[in-house]
Design a protein around this motif. Structure first.
Motif, mmCIF file in Angstrom:
data_model
loop_
_atom_site.group_PDB
_atom_site.id
_atom_site.type_symbol
_atom_site.label_atom_id
_atom_site.label_comp_id
_atom_site.label_asym_id
_atom_site.label_seq_id
_atom_site.Cartn_x
_atom_site.Cartn_y
_atom_site.Cartn_z
ATOM 1 N N SER A 81 0.833 -1.196 0.000
ATOM 2 C CA SER A 81 0.000 0.000 0.000
ATOM 3 C C SER A 81 0.867 1.244 0.000
ATOM 4 O O SER A 81 0.576 2.214 -0.691
ATOM 5 C CB SER A 81 -0.896 0.025 1.223
ATOM 6 O OG SER A 81 -1.775 -1.051 1.185
ATOM 7 N N ASP B 7 -5.966 -0.456 -4.546
ATOM 8 C CA ASP B 7 -5.435 -1.092 -3.333
ATOM 9 C C ASP B 7 -6.431 -2.127 -2.820
ATOM 10 O O ASP B 7 -7.408 -1.783 -2.175
ATOM 11 C CB ASP B 7 -5.157 -0.019 -2.277
ATOM 12 C CG ASP B 7 -4.301 -0.566 -1.146
ATOM 13 O OD1 ASP B 7 -4.037 -1.784 -1.146
ATOM 14 O OD2 ASP B 7 -3.891 0.229 -0.287
ATOM 15 N N GLU B 8 -6.147 -3.369 -3.114
ATOM 16 C CA GLU B 8 -7.021 -4.471 -2.703
ATOM 17 C C GLU B 8 -8.490 -4.157 -2.945
ATOM 18 O O GLU B 8 -9.308 -4.281 -2.034
ATOM 19 C CB GLU B 8 -6.815 -4.781 -1.205
ATOM 20 C CG GLU B 8 -5.352 -4.838 -0.842
ATOM 21 C CD GLU B 8 -5.077 -5.748 0.332
ATOM 22 O OE1 GLU B 8 -6.004 -6.442 0.778
ATOM 23 O OE2 GLU B 8 -3.919 -5.793 0.772
HETATM 24 MG MG LIG Z 1 -2.312 -2.397 2.349
#
Ligand SMILES: [Mg+2]
Ligand SMILES: Nc1ncnc2c1ncn2[C@@H]1O[C@H](COP(=O)(O)OP(=O)(O)OP(=O)(O)O)[C@@H](O)[C@H]1O
Ligand SMILES: Nc1ncnc2c1ncn2[C@@H]1O[C@H](COP(=O)(O)OP(=O)(O)OP(=O)(O)O)[C@@H](O)[C@H]1O
Ligand SMILES: O=P(O)(O)OC[C@H](O)CO
Ligand SMILES: [Mg+2]
Lengths: 294, 294, 390, 418, 390
Positions: free
Chosen positions: E43, E159-160
């Motif tokens: 991240s 991000d995910e």
């Molecule tokens: Mg992360």
């Protein structure tokens, strides 16, 4: 992990802070500083100020009546803060536990908060007046002679009860939100384990609610010291035998009944120091016991 | 007691006959019972006040006198018309609204600067604002009184509003709330290049509706209930607020006439605005305050 | 020790029927997994078992005792939640012992001994003095398990206990859970929405949809003999291909191919559908189900006999141990699991072979399976399970 | 703080119309309002009578108004606080404000004397009173007491109370508000000064006197409280004390003549009577004055003083005084109005209205003890005496508490004057 | 349009080094996935790219322009967050347009047109008037994607984005994302901790650990030629088996077996390790890596040649399309992917064959791979990629 500080203009932030800071400085810090200054003077209406050095403080230091007032205030604050928190917690808990009528219960217990303290005081006077009170008869039939115009401890109890009663609502407002924020799964885990009633409150909810409770302890302390003036003023005028002469009333009387501004300012300073020290102690204690602390 | 409850539960079970309806937990009845007692204790005083406000002279000396009297209309009319109590209420309302709106506005600014700006010393600024909790009016009313006179504000609405505008509690609660808004939302705004004003108006404020309403109620109640400071700084009847005005309803105190019924009618009237607000906005009031560490 | 039977269990929330009449027998000591899509009523079923929700109808019997109206604490079950539900202010040890102490059934020594044992089993001895915030997700979940096992409950109820963990950790904890069950042998009901978890953990798996049980079976049976289209598509990743066909003369006829259905001559199949078998009539419409791994490039297994189908490759997805081809057979999309490292590119036309023993047919309306090319004697139908339960 | 020196301060009036801050609520307030609007009609000058709740509040507001500069045109100050207001140096003697043709000789001697400072009438006396005793005639009869021969000394009050309580007629014998005025009145009847310097009339006082009679008085009071013959309605609790009497919890009430009109109206179900104040011993030198007078701030725009003077004059006219007396119970303070009332036979018809006047006029006005104390820190001294009275009632060692009272008052005096 | 180059990028938080010197070139239009365990700095890397964090060191160059110190809004990137980050008080449409309106680069018509297009692409036309709380997780994520694409950014940073969805939905959205990328062709950097997601979505995959890049390669290369033990174990599910061996005479010698390493005679292998190759010396200790699917029951492929190993089965896990055997070879645990429906039970001893082309050796200390039994010319080493970048 990430940041909320998405702006970095110093000028903008200064402008945003300006109103609050301006009001704080002009109407809060500056007068406080002035009070500090006045505490070294002999000052009253229509008379020239005379510098007297520490005389006002010396007067306080040597006045046993004032010492007593400090002790009474601290004890009073302790009783009120503990009383409010305990009663509110228990009430909140009971309301949290029931499924039906929650809304109604909530409104019924928080409304005294909306009631002006002056009115609260009058109503209390009405109810517990030693000879005319509505509840005086029933209470006396239990074998307690209601006599708080003469009996200091009773007066203390009556004022403290009124003060607690009035502040419950504010506490419940914050506590119910905090208690509802405790994850349901924790409640359910406890339920499955057979952790019932009070134990769940004391061992599960209360520790998790510490930030809220601490916030409330601070607010309640300030309330106990400053916000209970009306109760003393209207119920006991500080009596009998100064049993309810808490610092704020003492200060008000000195300033706006006797017009001894110098002494009153010295009392302001002392009051400020007493509350400041108590806050500091509270911060230290909660720091240690707050579960987030480690 | 326990037996009674168990009996009641058995009766309820018997009446239901099957699992169709919700199972009432064993402790539910006990909880309701306790709640009812506490609610009665909390509500009792206002019931007394209400009863008194409907009586002729309003002296009640026993529980038996609690039935409503027949002078309600007459008393409220007298309070509102003869004593021009409406005027005081109006003054209180003006004061409270100005305080609430002012506090909210400048506190939103301050909290926004503290949470969303990357600037040095902002923790210190926050502490500086929080510290004013220790400086309530009583600690500084003497110099503040002087300051108002110097500014020529005594007896005006400025005197009873401006000094209240800086609000540690509001800034604290708003900051708490702002910190609970997911950072990713804030960062999305940053990625989109949303400016501070737009951010405040279209993201922050709409996402804070509940808290803003909740805080407003609390601040309104706080402002509406101010007693000591108006008592000191307002001495012209035309500008007086309801809390202080209540005393005028007592009648000829020197002459030994104490019109409790009028005082209680006035008290009931004084209670109405904050109570109504609390009832109408109970949802945000009860659901939006969460205090977390930091 | 503990057999749990659910009879026509129902749970309605105001306007939602969360659990819509469930019959199920949970055998003593088994590891039963409930799987299904989000909102299908898995958690509600589990919470009914725990006593955290009151049933709207039906009953729950544990070891012959009707516990439908019994308090949660008197059911002697332990629950493990997705978010761990650890008390944030207590150390690991206190978290574990807190509930035991309430029940009052344990002496202090017993508690110490049990905590010690649990700590050893779960390898959490060094977590006992830490608070949850100083633990990783996996560690927290392990402590939560510890809390469940020390009480020696009659049954463990677990609601997606691994969903909050990251992929690697989830696999590791899965293995640990299986091991734990082997060593303790306690009846366990485990809820998940992840079919892999269901397959690998469950001794039997309950597939739920929309508040109803779709099928209850052993994992491989579920995989090989899905009772209906829902189960067929839900279990298995990538999901089973579904191709619309007509049944003609024991042959599945598609726009682009015709596949003979082995053993279809009997006219009736003893499928996994409990509501009475469905005849394979000629001329009826059907959905032909075949799993991606039962389709393969004809070139990969030159020795395999049988028909081949022509398909166009749309997308290729390397999975490492295989290459997933997203193809079109005629108009129908279809996934094929080819060997990894195959040199196939989008746009290629490939010739596809299939495993004739792994064909399934479903009714296009009801979705019920009416044909599996291989029969399975062990397959239990939903109805059969329910019957046993009574 | 300090509000500037002498009359040089420029005050600004609160409103265009004349504003009068007063402490008269209820029926008395209505009568005062009436007087205001009558004047308005007669003189064409608007008057706004602002009720300020109590003498204490008027005092506080007056002093703070002097500081803020927004002051009302007339201030009704309790005689108790006379010195405290005079000490601000912010008031103009009414003698200088009243029209030239005003005859200041019309006031009754005992009254005029109190309000005259350095030969000038400092404030306009208006509502003046004594403390008297009210009795519940029906209760007296029921207890076998003669309502026409009420107790005259503390000892007689006690025995009457015992009789009332023993026979369960009322719960208590007597009550009165815990207010310094009642203590002052007892001192006065006994002919004892409360402070040196002739109660402050002859210089700056420094001593609080506690003659034997004071001990007797407190001892009696304490005994009454301990034996439940007396009930304490609370500090400055004028209203509660009266309620106790009208609710027939107590058969005797000490309070101001100001309550005559109100009590007659409120005593439903029993007949009320009025009697002279009971004295400590048989000595009856005379009561101290009570009630209030109107002060006029200095430093207002000169143009206003003429109107103020007119209003002041109007308020002392015989008709107005008579109207005021009848509407309240405060005794008439000018000779012409006393004369006209007597002529009218008012006092014979309404004996309760005459009790205070008689009491006043039978007193020895020349004895300094009947002059109400003039103390700079009056409010402070008042509070001390009232608070300490409760201590004395509760004390094991009464003498020590009386000593403490003396010391505390003297400390206050010392703090103010030195 | 957009090539992004990272030079020795570093990010330190007070006491944590989150990103520890990263060199990476992101090619125009590619779908690059960053994968790694929790806390490895994925991240943070993405946020550095977005400009949400200030780099502690190194630089970020976009299309030749050094943007290291440029404000996020001036980088023209769009970010999609795991928790969707939709404004809860705005409708879908307003959520999408809000940011565009701020930038001021678009006329009202352009905005309408683009929203219309995005809504069509993502099939969210009927979500535009709803508020987020009235949408399901998948719908929310789709609106968040809509918000990202309308601005026509130079790069998508995700991000995910799928972690909050349930298993089935995640697979579906994964396919949609891939499709979206195909149709838009915008450079995309995608962070996930799920290796399956990484493999199926990424054109290239960056494996990170501890703030460092472990390997950058195409998915299948990563799978077949892991540069080190970390990558080998992280990529692939079930994970690669690791067996401690000694290398003797070109043979891997274990307590329980000895396997000859094909092509080991050259002494040096051109492995995937960029830090210089490591010699296969005799007598050195090593870790032999072999994937579960490259081991199989000897009975399953009677035709396969080569050695067989003896293993004891501890646990069996039916995965539906295969049966995972947890075995012990000597003391070493080892997983084997057998055919489904095999009749093997715990306790059985089985004879195992292996694929000699799929053996890997790692240095026991450094973890670097020094031997793959099959060489791969296309394998790019980390260093090579970094070199290209300069
Ligand atoms: Mg992360
Ligand atoms: N307390 C409740 N009040 C109202 N509806 C509820 C409640 N709990 C669950 N539901 C509804 O019941 C249905 C089933 O919910 P349940 O939580 O059992 O689903 P689930 O299978 O566990 O889903 P998930 O995988 O998302 O956890 C859902 O439609 C849900 O919205
Ligand atoms: N704002 C911050 N302050 C301090 N440390 C941070 C901050 N942000 C991240 N870190 C630390 O930097 C490291 C890398 O964090 P990062 O969020 O990049 O990991 P990640 O790979 O995204 O992990 P995950 O899969 O859990 O999201 C972690 O150790 C984390 O604790
Ligand atoms: O009640 P009043 O007006 O008679 O006044 C009484 C005394 O003056 C109070 O000090
Ligand atoms: Mg669920």
């Amino acid at each position: 992990m990430s940041t909320r500080e998405i702006f970095d203009s110093r000028i903008e932030s200064a402008l945003l802070l300006l109103p609050t800071l301006l009001v704080s400085v002009v109407f809060l810090y500056y007068p406080t500083a002035l009070a500090f200054r006045t505490s070294f003077f002999d000052s009253s209406f229509g008379r020239a100020e005379v510098f007297v050095g520490l005389e006002n403080y010396v007067g306080l230091v040597t006045s046993s009546g004032y010492h007593r007032s400090i002790v009474i205030s601290v004890v009073f604050a302790a009783v009120v803060v503990v009383g409010v928190v305990v009663v509110s917690l228990y009430l909140t808990f009971l309301i949290h536990e029931v499924d039906t009528g929650q809304g109604l219960y909530l409104i019924s217990v928080i409304w005294p908060y909306a009631l002006p303290p002056a009115v609260g005081a009058l109503v209390f006077l009405f109810i517990t007046h030693p000879t005319l009170g509505v509840l005086t008869g029933p209470i006396e039939s239990l074998g307690v002679e209601v006599d708080w115009f003469n009996n200091g401890s009773q007066a203390f109890v009556v004022v403290a009860l009124a003060a607690i009663w009035k502040q419950i609502g504010y506490n419940v407002i914050f506590m119910i939100a905090a208690m509802n924020n405790v994850p349901d799964t924790l409640t359910e885990t406890a339920e499955l384990d057979g952790v019932g009633g009070l134990r769940r409150l004391v061992s599960v909810y209360v520790p998790i609610m510490t930030p809220t409770i601490f916030f409330l302890v601070v607010i309640n302390t300030i309330y106990a010291f400053f916000g209970t003036f009306a109760f003393v003023d209207l119920l006991t005028s500080g009596g009998p035998s100064n049993a309810t002469n808490i610092l704020i009333f003492n200060l008000y009387q000195e300033g706006f009944s006797f017009f001894n501004f110098g002494v009153a300012s010295a009392k302001s300073v002392v009051l400020f120091v007493v509350v400041g020290v108590l806050m500091f102690v509270q911060f230290r204690i909660t720091d240690r016991y707050s579960y987030y602390g480690g | 007691m326990v037996e009674v409850l168990q009996y009641a539960k058995r009766r309820v079970d018997a009446l239901r006959g099957d699992h169709e309806a919700r199972r009432i937990h064993e402790d539910d009845l006990g909880t309701h019972f306790q709640l009812l007692i506490l609610v009665v204790a909390v509500v009792f005083p206002i019931a007394v006040a209400l009863a008194v406000s409907t009586k002729q002279t309003g002296v009640i000396t026993g529980v038996g006198d609690l039935l409503p009297g027949s002078y309600a209309v007459e008393n409220y009319r007298e309070v509102l018309v003869d004593y021009r109590f409406g005027r005081f209420m109006w003054n209180s309302l003006a004061m409270s609204v100005v305080i609430v709106v002012g506090k909210l506005a400048i506190s939103v600014f301050a909290a926004m600067a503290i949470v969303y700006y990357r600037v040095p010393y902002k923790d210190l600024v926050f502490l500086f604002i929080l510290f004013t909790l220790l400086l309530p009016v009583p600690v500084r009313f003497i110099p503040l009184f002087q300051l108002m006179n110097d500014l020529g504000w005594s007896n005006t609405i400025l005197a009873i509003t401006v000094p209240y505008l800086a609000s540690a509690t509001t800034v604290f609660i708003l900051r708490q709330h702002f910190l609970s808004i997911p950072t990713s939302i804030v960062e999305t705004a940053k990625l989109d290049g949303v400016g501070p004003l737009k951010f405040m108006l279209f993201v922050l404020l709409p996402m804070s509706k509940g808290v803003l309403v909740g805080v407003s109620i609390i601040m309104f109640v706080y402002a509406w209930n101010q007693y000591l400071w108006p008592l000191i700084i307002i001495d012209s009847e035309a500008n007086q607020v309801a809390q202080v005005g209540l005393q005028l309803l007592q009648g000829d105190v020197q002459g030994g006439q104490l019109s409790w019924s009028l005082v209680m009618a006035g008290s009931t009237l004084t209670l109405l605005p904050p109570l109504l607000l609390m009832i109408v906005f109970r949802k945000p009031l009860l659901e939006t305050f969460s205090i977390q560490q930091k | 020790m503990t057999t749990v039977t659910l009879h026509d269990l129902r749970k309605e929330f105001d306007d939602v029927v969360a659990v819509n009449g469930i019959d199920l027998e949970i055998v003593d000591g088994e590891f039963l997994v409930i799987v299904g899509p989000s909102g299908c009523g898995k958690s509600t079923t589990l919470r009914l078992l725990a006593g955290l929700e009151d049933a709207t109808g039906g009953e729950i019997v544990m070891d012959g005792r009707d516990v439908t109206a019994v308090e949660p604490k008197d059911r002697n079950v332990a629950m493990v939640f997705q978010n761990y539900a650890l008390y944030p202010h207590m150390t690991g040890r206190r978290n574990i012992t807190f509930g035991m102490k309430s029940s009052g059934d344990f002496t202090d020594e017993a508690i110490d001994r049990r905590v010690g044992e649990a700590a050893e089993t779960l390898d959490i001895a060094d977590l006992l003095d830490r608070k949850p915030q100083a633990m990783s997700g996996g560690e927290r979940q392990r402590v939560a398990l510890g809390r469940a096992i020390v009480r020696d409950p009659d049954a463990f109820l677990m609601d997606e206990p691994l969903s909050n963990l990251d992929a690697k950790l989830r696999i590791q904890m899965r293995a640990e859970l299986a091991q734990l069950h082997t060593s303790l042998g306690t009846t366990t009901v485990y809820v998940t929405h992840d079919q892999t978890e269901a397959m690998t953990l469950g001794e039997r798996v309950v597939v739920m949809n929309d508040g109803r049980i779709m099928q209850v079976d052993e994992p491989q049976t579920l995989y090989d003999f899905p009772a209906n289209r829902f189960v067929a598509e839900f279990i298995g990743d990538p999901a089973m291909n579904m191709l619309p066909v007509d049944i003609e003369n024991g042959t599945a006829v598609h726009d682009a191919f015709a596949i003979p259905l082995p053993n279809a001559d009997g006219g009736l199949r003893n499928g996994a559908n409990g509501d009475g078998d469905v005849p394979i009539r000629d001329g009826r419409r059907a959905v032909l189900g075949v799993r991606p791994e039962d389709l393969y490039l004809a070139t990969e297994r030159p020795d395999a006999s049988g028909e081949t189908l022509a398909a166009t490759v749309d997308v290729t997805e390397p999975l490492g141990d295989s290459l997933l081809l997203h193809c079109s057979i005629g108009e129908s999309p279809c996934k094929i699991q080819a060997k990894p490292r195959s040199d196939i590119r989008p746009g290629d036309t490939v010739s596809i072979a299939y495993d004739p023993a792994r064909l399934h047919c479903f009714d296009p309306e009801s979705g019920d399976a009416f044909y599996h090319s291989e029969s399975d004697a062990s397959s239990e139908s939903v109805a059969a399970a329910a019957d046993q339960g009574r | 703080l300090g509000g500037g020196s002498g009359g040089e301060t420029e005050f600004s009036p609160i409103a265009e119309e004349l504003t009068v801050w007063h402490a008269m609520g209820g029926t008395n307030g209505e009568t005062l309002d009436q007087i205001g609007s009558d004047f308005e009609e007669e003189a064409g000058q608007a008057v706004n009578m602002e009720f300020q709740d109590s003498y204490e509040n008027v005092l506080t507001n007056t002093l703070s108004a002097f500081d803020s500069g927004n002051v009302s045109d007339m201030l009704q100050v309790d005689s108790l606080f006379a010195q405290q207001v005079l000490d601000t140096d912010q008031v103009r003697p009414v003698e200088e404000v009243l029209p030239d043709d005003f005859d200041s000789g019309v006031f009754l001697d005992n009254v005029a004397e109190f309000f005259t400072v350095d030969g000038e009438l400092a404030s306009l006396p208006f509502n003046n009173s004594n403390a008297i005793m009210y009795i519940n005639r029906d209760a007296f009869e029921e207890a076998g007491l003669d309502p026409d021969d009420p107790p005259q000394t503390l000892a007689e009050v006690r025995s009457a109370s015992e009789q009332l309580v023993d026979q369960d007629v009322t719960q208590f014998g007597i009550t009165w508000p815990n207010h310094v005025w009642f203590v002052e009145t007892w001192y006065g009847f006994e002919g004892e000064l409360m402070t040196d310097a002739e109660n402050g009339h002859a210089g700056e006082p420094s001593e609080f006197r506690t003659p034997d009679a004071a001990y007797d008085m407190f001892e009696w009071w304490k005994g009454m409280a301990e034996d439940d013959l007396y009930t304490n309605p609370g500090i400055e609790a004028w209203g509660e004390a009266t309620s106790l009497f009208t609710e027939q919890e107590s058969a005797m009430l000490l309070t101001s003549t100001a309550s005559v009109a109100g009590l007659i109206a409120d005593s439903e179900g029993f007949e009320v009577g009025a009697a002279p104040y009971p004295s400590i011993s048989d000595t009856r030198v005379g009561p101290v004055i009570g009630g209030a007078s109107f002060y006029v701030p200095g430093g207002l725009p000169e143009s206003r003083y003429e109107d103020i003077g007119q209003l002041l004059q109007y308020m002392s006219e015989p008709e107005v005084q008579t109207q005021w007396h009848k509407g309240s119970g405060y005794y008439p303070i000018t000779q012409p109005s006393v004369d006209s009332l007597r002529e009218e036979g008012w006092f014979e018809e309404n004996p309760m209205y005459g009790v205070a006047l008689d009491q006043l006029q039978s007193g020895d006005a020349s004895d300094p003890a009947t002059k109400r104390a003039l103390l700079g820190p009056a409010r402070n001294v008042q509070t001390v005496i009232q608070d300490k009275s409760v201590d004395i009632l509760n004390a094991d060692d009464m003498d020590a508490e009386i000593e403490a009272l003396k010391t505390e008052v003297e400390d206050v005096l010392d703090g103010y004057y030195n």
